[in-house]
Design a protein around this motif. Structure first.
Motif, PDB file in Angstrom:
ATOM      1  N   ASN A  59      47.396  45.746  50.680  1.00 29.71           N
ATOM      2  CA  ASN A  59      46.793  46.298  49.082  1.00 29.71           C
ATOM      3  C   ASN A  59      45.495  45.735  49.425  1.00 29.71           C
ATOM      4  O   ASN A  59      44.758  44.659  48.943  1.00 29.71           O
ATOM      5  CB  ASN A  59      47.901  45.623  48.453  1.00 29.71           C
ATOM      6  CG  ASN A  59      47.218  46.173  46.913  1.00 29.71           C
ATOM      7  OD1 ASN A  59      46.282  46.770  45.994  1.00 29.71           O
ATOM      8  ND2 ASN A  59      48.439  45.186  45.750  1.00 29.71           N
ATOM      9  N   TRP A  60      45.014  47.380  48.370  1.00 38.75           N
ATOM     10  CA  TRP A  60      43.543  46.159  47.800  1.00 38.75           C
ATOM     11  C   TRP A  60      43.179  45.987  47.595  1.00 38.75           C
ATOM     12  O   TRP A  60      41.720  44.727  47.468  1.00 38.75           O
ATOM     13  CB  TRP A  60      42.585  47.868  47.359  1.00 38.75           C
ATOM     14  CG  TRP A  60      42.593  49.403  48.141  1.00 38.75           C
ATOM     15  CD1 TRP A  60      42.695  49.431  49.380  1.00 38.75           C
ATOM     16  CD2 TRP A  60      41.941  50.535  47.902  1.00 38.75           C
ATOM     17  NE1 TRP A  60      42.557  50.667  50.173  1.00 38.75           N
ATOM     18  CE2 TRP A  60      41.909  51.578  48.904  1.00 38.75           C
ATOM     19  CE3 TRP A  60      40.834  50.985  46.439  1.00 38.75           C
ATOM     20  CZ2 TRP A  60      41.675  52.550  49.087  1.00 38.75           C
ATOM     21  CZ3 TRP A  60      40.769  52.475  47.070  1.00 38.75           C
ATOM     22  CH2 TRP A  60      40.667  53.054  47.931  1.00 38.75           C
ATOM     23  N   LYS A  61      43.735  44.676  46.561  1.00 34.13           N
ATOM     24  CA  LYS A  61      43.229  43.534  46.209  1.00 34.13           C
ATOM     25  C   LYS A  61      43.219  42.566  47.071  1.00 34.13           C
ATOM     26  O   LYS A  61      42.399  41.895  45.993  1.00 34.13           O
ATOM     27  CB  LYS A  61      44.235  43.924  44.393  1.00 34.13           C
ATOM     28  CG  LYS A  61      44.318  42.573  43.794  1.00 34.13           C
ATOM     29  CD  LYS A  61      45.430  42.955  42.864  1.00 34.13           C
ATOM     30  CE  LYS A  61      46.828  42.358  43.380  1.00 34.13           C
ATOM     31  NZ  LYS A  61      46.546  40.577  43.262  1.00 34.13           N
ATOM     32  N   ASP A  62      43.617  42.532  47.372  1.00 34.54           N
ATOM     33  CA  ASP A  62      43.890  41.683  48.767  1.00 34.54           C
ATOM     34  C   ASP A  62      42.697  42.000  49.932  1.00 34.54           C
ATOM     35  O   ASP A  62      42.532  40.518  50.682  1.00 34.54           O
ATOM     36  CB  ASP A  62      45.108  41.707  49.643  1.00 34.54           C
ATOM     37  CG  ASP A  62      46.232  41.306  48.599  1.00 34.54           C
ATOM     38  OD1 ASP A  62      46.219  40.513  47.135  1.00 34.54           O
ATOM     39  OD2 ASP A  62      47.671  41.525  49.031  1.00 34.54           O
ATOM     40  N   TRP A  65      36.588  41.831  48.452  1.00 28.96           N
ATOM     41  CA  TRP A  65      35.331  42.271  47.546  1.00 28.96           C
ATOM     42  C   TRP A  65      33.922  41.872  46.957  1.00 28.96           C
ATOM     43  O   TRP A  65      33.993  41.983  46.457  1.00 28.96           O
ATOM     44  CB  TRP A  65      35.986  43.067  46.724  1.00 28.96           C
ATOM     45  CG  TRP A  65      37.085  43.829  46.556  1.00 28.96           C
ATOM     46  CD1 TRP A  65      38.171  44.278  46.583  1.00 28.96           C
ATOM     47  CD2 TRP A  65      36.864  45.551  46.908  1.00 28.96           C
ATOM     48  NE1 TRP A  65      39.138  44.677  47.732  1.00 28.96           N
ATOM     49  CE2 TRP A  65      38.302  46.235  47.608  1.00 28.96           C
ATOM     50  CE3 TRP A  65      36.065  46.254  47.157  1.00 28.96           C
ATOM     51  CZ2 TRP A  65      38.577  47.647  48.468  1.00 28.96           C
ATOM     52  CZ3 TRP A  65      36.173  47.956  47.575  1.00 28.96           C
ATOM     53  CH2 TRP A  65      37.300  48.414  47.516  1.00 28.96           C
ATOM     54  N   ASN A 119      41.535  51.819  40.027  1.00 27.86           N
ATOM     55  CA  ASN A 119      40.758  50.843  40.530  1.00 27.86           C
ATOM     56  C   ASN A 119      42.379  49.876  41.944  1.00 27.86           C
ATOM     57  O   ASN A 119      42.141  48.895  41.975  1.00 27.86           O
ATOM     58  CB  ASN A 119      41.594  49.655  39.246  1.00 27.86           C
ATOM     59  CG  ASN A 119      42.948  49.345  38.621  1.00 27.86           C
ATOM     60  OD1 ASN A 119      44.001  51.296  38.565  1.00 27.86           O
ATOM     61  ND2 ASN A 119      42.852  49.167  37.861  1.00 27.86           N
ATOM     62  N   GLN A 120      43.232  51.151  42.051  1.00 26.68           N
ATOM     63  CA  GLN A 120      44.068  50.521  43.185  1.00 26.68           C
ATOM     64  C   GLN A 120      44.047  51.416  44.258  1.00 26.68           C
ATOM     65  O   GLN A 120      43.958  52.277  44.168  1.00 26.68           O
ATOM     66  CB  GLN A 120      45.355  50.200  41.841  1.00 26.68           C
ATOM     67  CG  GLN A 120      45.105  49.368  41.147  1.00 26.68           C
ATOM     68  CD  GLN A 120      45.596  47.929  41.907  1.00 26.68           C
ATOM     69  OE1 GLN A 120      45.283  47.654  41.745  1.00 26.68           O
ATOM     70  NE2 GLN A 120      46.035  47.334  40.332  1.00 26.68           N
ATOM     71  N   ASP A 171      48.099  45.543  38.183  1.00 26.84           N
ATOM     72  CA  ASP A 171      48.002  44.567  39.403  1.00 26.84           C
ATOM     73  C   ASP A 171      49.060  44.904  40.144  1.00 26.84           C
ATOM     74  O   ASP A 171      50.198  44.701  40.489  1.00 26.84           O
ATOM     75  CB  ASP A 171      47.455  43.559  39.449  1.00 26.84           C
ATOM     76  CG  ASP A 171      46.266  43.657  39.455  1.00 26.84           C
ATOM     77  OD1 ASP A 171      45.640  44.406  39.350  1.00 26.84           O
ATOM     78  OD2 ASP A 171      45.513  42.366  39.703  1.00 26.84           O
ATOM     79  N   TRP A 206      50.837  48.207  40.481  1.00 24.38           N
ATOM     80  CA  TRP A 206      50.959  48.710  41.690  1.00 24.38           C
ATOM     81  C   TRP A 206      51.955  47.765  43.041  1.00 24.38           C
ATOM     82  O   TRP A 206      52.099  48.078  43.454  1.00 24.38           O
ATOM     83  CB  TRP A 206      49.202  48.480  41.255  1.00 24.38           C
ATOM     84  CG  TRP A 206      48.725  49.473  42.855  1.00 24.38           C
ATOM     85  CD1 TRP A 206      48.384  48.415  43.898  1.00 24.38           C
ATOM     86  CD2 TRP A 206      48.887  50.360  43.291  1.00 24.38           C
ATOM     87  NE1 TRP A 206      47.824  49.332  45.117  1.00 24.38           N
ATOM     88  CE2 TRP A 206      48.242  50.386  45.173  1.00 24.38           C
ATOM     89  CE3 TRP A 206      49.838  51.368  42.850  1.00 24.38           C
ATOM     90  CZ2 TRP A 206      48.408  51.757  45.725  1.00 24.38           C
ATOM     91  CZ3 TRP A 206      49.254  53.361  43.229  1.00 24.38           C
ATOM     92  CH2 TRP A 206      48.850  52.834  44.981  1.00 24.38           C
ATOM     93  N   SER A 219      46.259  36.976  51.500  1.00 19.86           N
ATOM     94  CA  SER A 219      44.788  37.470  50.214  1.00 19.86           C
ATOM     95  C   SER A 219      44.749  36.447  50.673  1.00 19.86           C
ATOM     96  O   SER A 219      44.028  35.067  49.740  1.00 19.86           O
ATOM     97  CB  SER A 219      45.538  37.209  49.351  1.00 19.86           C
ATOM     98  OG  SER A 219      47.524  37.770  48.774  1.00 19.86           O
TER      99      SER A 219
END
Lengths: 237, 210
Positions: free
Chosen positions: A85-88, A91, A110-111, A135, A138, B201
């Motif tokens: 998941n890009w969020k993880d 960045w 954004n996801q 979030d 997604w 994460s």
């Protein structure tokens, strides 16, 4: 969803040109109702190739800015075999944040969710869905579709390898005698318990042969795998 | 706590990684007498550690290794397909939903929570990645531990004798095994899920003071 996904898998498998391949990414986007779908790979010679729905302006921008050198999605996924998941991903660097804002300015959501796939001789590919969402929405989407997206990613990669290898590529998968026996028993309408008894193995072991055959046949589930084994002539009942 | 780390993440946990590889040397080379290579620094590593595997590691309060196992998807290079091809008539077992599990190791320093914690880790990975089962390489001691955990491994073949005997087989962790396993580790399912999420994460991966 199941039938539409089976048809999508069938159309990926039937692709003979890069245009078909491109069409398959568009069909995937329509099926999942997301902003973008991209299949992107680096082959054993380090050459890049991609198909997908990103706007041309973003693809040009990405190449011009040489974002490949610092793209957290590429770096993050290269070092793992599980989807991301890009969020993880990380960045936190300034260039990464600049790239992200640039991507949003070019119409990306954004996801993202990227499935890394590895082929022989160092070939590496990413199958990515991109969308605009909260979030938790997604995360729910990934939880519901993660398994199917893994199967799709492998089918896109199988097809890409065929394109690379040309005539050397195998169009009919090579199944082991026990995988074929498992498929044949199921095609004859036997239950798993009966099929396992016929093969003198446990149901637990039978499950391995069925799952391995399903993957090699590029099928969505057991029923689909049996249908493909029959239609490709691998088994005759 | 449990950590789920890809090989590339180990650099961020040098103490944990070094103690894992030295515990592996102790277990597989010294105690079991397996034909494995141990480096000058006392670490046991093989070619599959270079294939970007995922490790589930039980970390002790002092930051060292208490137990671990190593996972690779059977779509890539694996020990079972390289060395135990008889499992599938000489053909590879191949699916992103069948992972191989190797180098199941328990540290001599480990507390009684290490083994159930690793069983729990396997269960979390099965659920998070839609796995159907694990195909595993294990020794007789680990086979007993699997059984005690209620994981009922199915042995498909063995090689060697005595303590050097190597088994290969299948195992899985079913939904029913979660409750007793969580009780043995002494944590809730929510904590277990939080550990998995934290590892996947890195940004939320809060370092534990040594």
């Amino acid at each position: 969803m199941g039938n539409r996904l089976e048809r999508l898998l069938d159309s990926v498998q039937a692709a003979t040109t890069l245009e078909d391949f491109q069409t398959a990414t568009e069909k995937t986007r329509a099926l999942y109702r997301v902003r973008h779908v991209v299949y992107h790979w680096v082959n054993s010679e380090g050459e890049r190739f991609g198909a997908g729905t990103y706007p041309d302006a973003w693809v040009d921008r990405y190449l011009a800015q040489d974002y490949l050198r610092m793209d957290p999605v590429i770096f993050g996924c290269f070092q793992r075999f599980t989807p991301a998941n890009w969020k993880d991903l990380d960045w936190s660097s300034k260039p990464a944040r600049v790239m992200l804002h640039d991507a949003l300015d070019h119409g990306l959501g954004n996801q993202g969710y990227s499935v890394p796939v590895r082929g022989p001789n160092g070939q590496f590919a990413l199958f990515t869905l991109n969308h605009e969402a909260e979030d938790d929405v997604w995360a729910g989407f990934i939880a519901r579709n993660g398994r199917d997206l893994m199967i799709l990613a492998h089918e896109f990669n199988r097809k890409a390898l065929e394109f690379e290898l040309g005539e050397a590529a195998q169009t009919v998968p090579s199944l082991s005698p026990r995988e074929l026996a498992a498929m044949r028993a199921l095609a004859m309408g036997k239950s798993r318990a009966q099929a396992a008894a016929d093969l003198s193995i446990s149901e637990h072991t039978l499950r391995v042969y069925i799952e391995s055959a399903r993957h090699k046949l590029g099928a969505l589930n057991t029923t689909h795998a049996v249908a493909r084994a029959l239609s490709s002539g691998l088994i005759i009942v | 706590m449990l950590r789920y780390l890809h090989a590339a993440d180990l650099a961020r946990h040098p103490r944990l990684a070094h103690s894992m590889f030295t515990d592996r040397a102790d277990q597989f080379a010294r105690r079991l007498g397996w034909d494995v290579s141990v480096s000058d620094s006392g670490e046991e590593r093989d070619a599959y550690d270079a294939q970007n595997p995922l490790y589930a590691i039980w970390e002790l309060p002092d930051g060292r290794h208490g137990g671990s196992m190593r996972f690779l998807p059977t779509t890539g290079r694996t020990m079972v397909n390289d060395h135990f091809a008889f499992l599938n008539d000489g053909h590879p077992i191949e699916s992103p939903f069948i992972w191989e599990c190797t180098r199941f190791c328990i540290s001599p320093r480990a507390d009684h929570r290490a083994a159930p914690a690793l069983a729990l880790a396997a269960g979390e990975l099965m659920e998070a990645h839609s796995l159907t089962q694990f195909v595993a390489v294990f020794d007789a001691r680990m086979e007993r531990i699997y059984r005690r955990m209620g994981l009922t491994p199915e042995v498909l073949g063995r090689r060697g004798t005595g303590s050097a005997a190597i088994g290969v087989g299948l195992w899985s962790m079913d939904a029913a095994a979660f409750a007793p396993t969580l009780a043995r580790v002494g944590i809730s399912r929510a904590t277990s899920r939080r550990w998995l999420a934290a590892s996947l994460s890195p940004l939320h991966d809060l370092a534990i003071p040594a």
